[in-house]
Design a protein around this motif. Sequence first.
Motif, short mmCIF file in Angstrom:
data_model
loop_
_atom_site.label_atom_id
_atom_site.label_comp_id
_atom_site.label_asym_id
_atom_site.label_seq_id
_atom_site.Cartn_x
_atom_site.Cartn_y
_atom_site.Cartn_z
N VAL A 248 4.48 -1.65 -3.86
CA VAL A 248 4.63 -1.89 -5.29
C VAL A 248 4.50 -0.56 -6.02
O VAL A 248 3.41 0.02 -6.10
CB VAL A 248 3.58 -2.89 -5.83
N VAL A 249 5.62 -0.06 -6.55
CA VAL A 249 5.62 1.17 -7.34
C VAL A 249 5.29 0.77 -8.78
O VAL A 249 5.87 -0.17 -9.32
CB VAL A 249 6.99 1.88 -7.27
N GLU B 161 -1.76 -13.12 -0.20
CA GLU B 161 -1.15 -13.50 1.08
C GLU B 161 -0.51 -12.35 1.83
O GLU B 161 -0.07 -12.54 2.96
CB GLU B 161 -0.09 -14.59 0.84
N HIS B 162 -0.44 -11.17 1.24
CA HIS B 162 0.29 -10.07 1.86
C HIS B 162 -0.50 -8.76 1.82
O HIS B 162 -1.43 -8.62 1.04
CB HIS B 162 1.63 -9.87 1.14
N GLU B 163 -0.07 -7.82 2.65
CA GLU B 163 -0.60 -6.46 2.58
C GLU B 163 0.19 -5.70 1.52
O GLU B 163 1.42 -5.66 1.58
CB GLU B 163 -0.44 -5.76 3.93
N VAL B 164 -0.51 -5.13 0.54
CA VAL B 164 0.16 -4.45 -0.57
C VAL B 164 -0.25 -2.98 -0.62
O VAL B 164 -1.44 -2.66 -0.55
CB VAL B 164 -0.17 -5.13 -1.92
N ILE B 165 0.74 -2.12 -0.72
CA ILE B 165 0.52 -0.68 -0.90
C ILE B 165 1.00 -0.33 -2.30
O ILE B 165 2.13 -0.68 -2.67
CB ILE B 165 1.32 0.14 0.12
N THR B 166 0.16 0.32 -3.09
CA THR B 166 0.56 0.68 -4.45
C THR B 166 0.94 2.15 -4.53
O THR B 166 0.41 2.99 -3.80
CB THR B 166 -0.58 0.40 -5.46
N ALA B 167 1.91 2.43 -5.41
CA ALA B 167 2.35 3.81 -5.62
C ALA B 167 2.52 4.06 -7.10
O ALA B 167 2.87 3.16 -7.86
CB ALA B 167 3.67 4.07 -4.89
N GLN C 130 1.41 8.64 -4.03
CA GLN C 130 2.02 9.10 -5.27
C GLN C 130 3.53 9.29 -5.10
O GLN C 130 4.00 9.63 -4.03
CB GLN C 130 1.39 10.43 -5.73
N VAL C 131 4.25 9.05 -6.20
CA VAL C 131 5.71 9.24 -6.19
C VAL C 131 6.20 9.55 -7.59
O VAL C 131 5.68 9.03 -8.58
CB VAL C 131 6.43 7.98 -5.64
N ASP C 132 7.19 10.42 -7.66
CA ASP C 132 7.89 10.72 -8.91
C ASP C 132 9.31 10.18 -8.74
O ASP C 132 10.11 10.75 -7.99
CB ASP C 132 7.90 12.23 -9.15
N LEU C 133 9.62 9.08 -9.40
CA LEU C 133 10.92 8.44 -9.24
C LEU C 133 12.09 9.29 -9.74
O LEU C 133 13.23 9.00 -9.41
CB LEU C 133 10.95 7.08 -9.94
#
Length: 199
Positions: A5-6, A23-29, A37-40
């Motif tokens: 999830v960005v 219910e799920h494994e979530v990775i946040t960005a 970290q991310v720069d779209l």
Amino acid sequence: MRILVVGGTGTIGQAVVSKLRKEHEVITAGRTSGDVQVDLTATESIESLFKKVGHVDAIVNASGAATFKLVEDMTPEDNLVAVQSKLLGQINLALIGQKYLRNHGSITLTTGVMKDDPIPGGASAALANGGVAAFVKSAAIDFTHGIRINCVSPNVLVESFEQYKESFRGFTPVPVERVATAYVKSVEGKQTGQEYQIY
């Protein structure tokens, strides 16, 4: 499912993460927050994000910047903010991210009410929203291996209406919980090429 999830620490993102984590494994960005970290606006940053995260079952984007300014006062540079972030940033996330999606995975992007119901100063954001919606509708017929792509178009939120009410006079705000449910539908459902309008 393993879900990226960005924008997972924003108002909408937090609500989406809260629902999906049950219910799920979530990775946040995010640009400066989240698990990674991310720069779209930079394709190399998106590539780096996926190299760190690896393969996922779903990609959700709940972020994107735009300049809010009357067209008469807007410069091409002002408009580029929405083009590079909300439009190309999301499309590049999909184009690069598809290589890291498992079979039957999904991509969920974000548009917004302004492309359908204009507000003063919202033309640049509306342009980006419209471009993303058109891309989703068309891209859906190209994906193979069961990959799906949808977008969610939220109205102004109840939770932030006080801050934005001058721009959204006469609008009926929607609760973030209702908006988050549309993202869950996109991730867990079977539809593709849809824009879920939460107005």
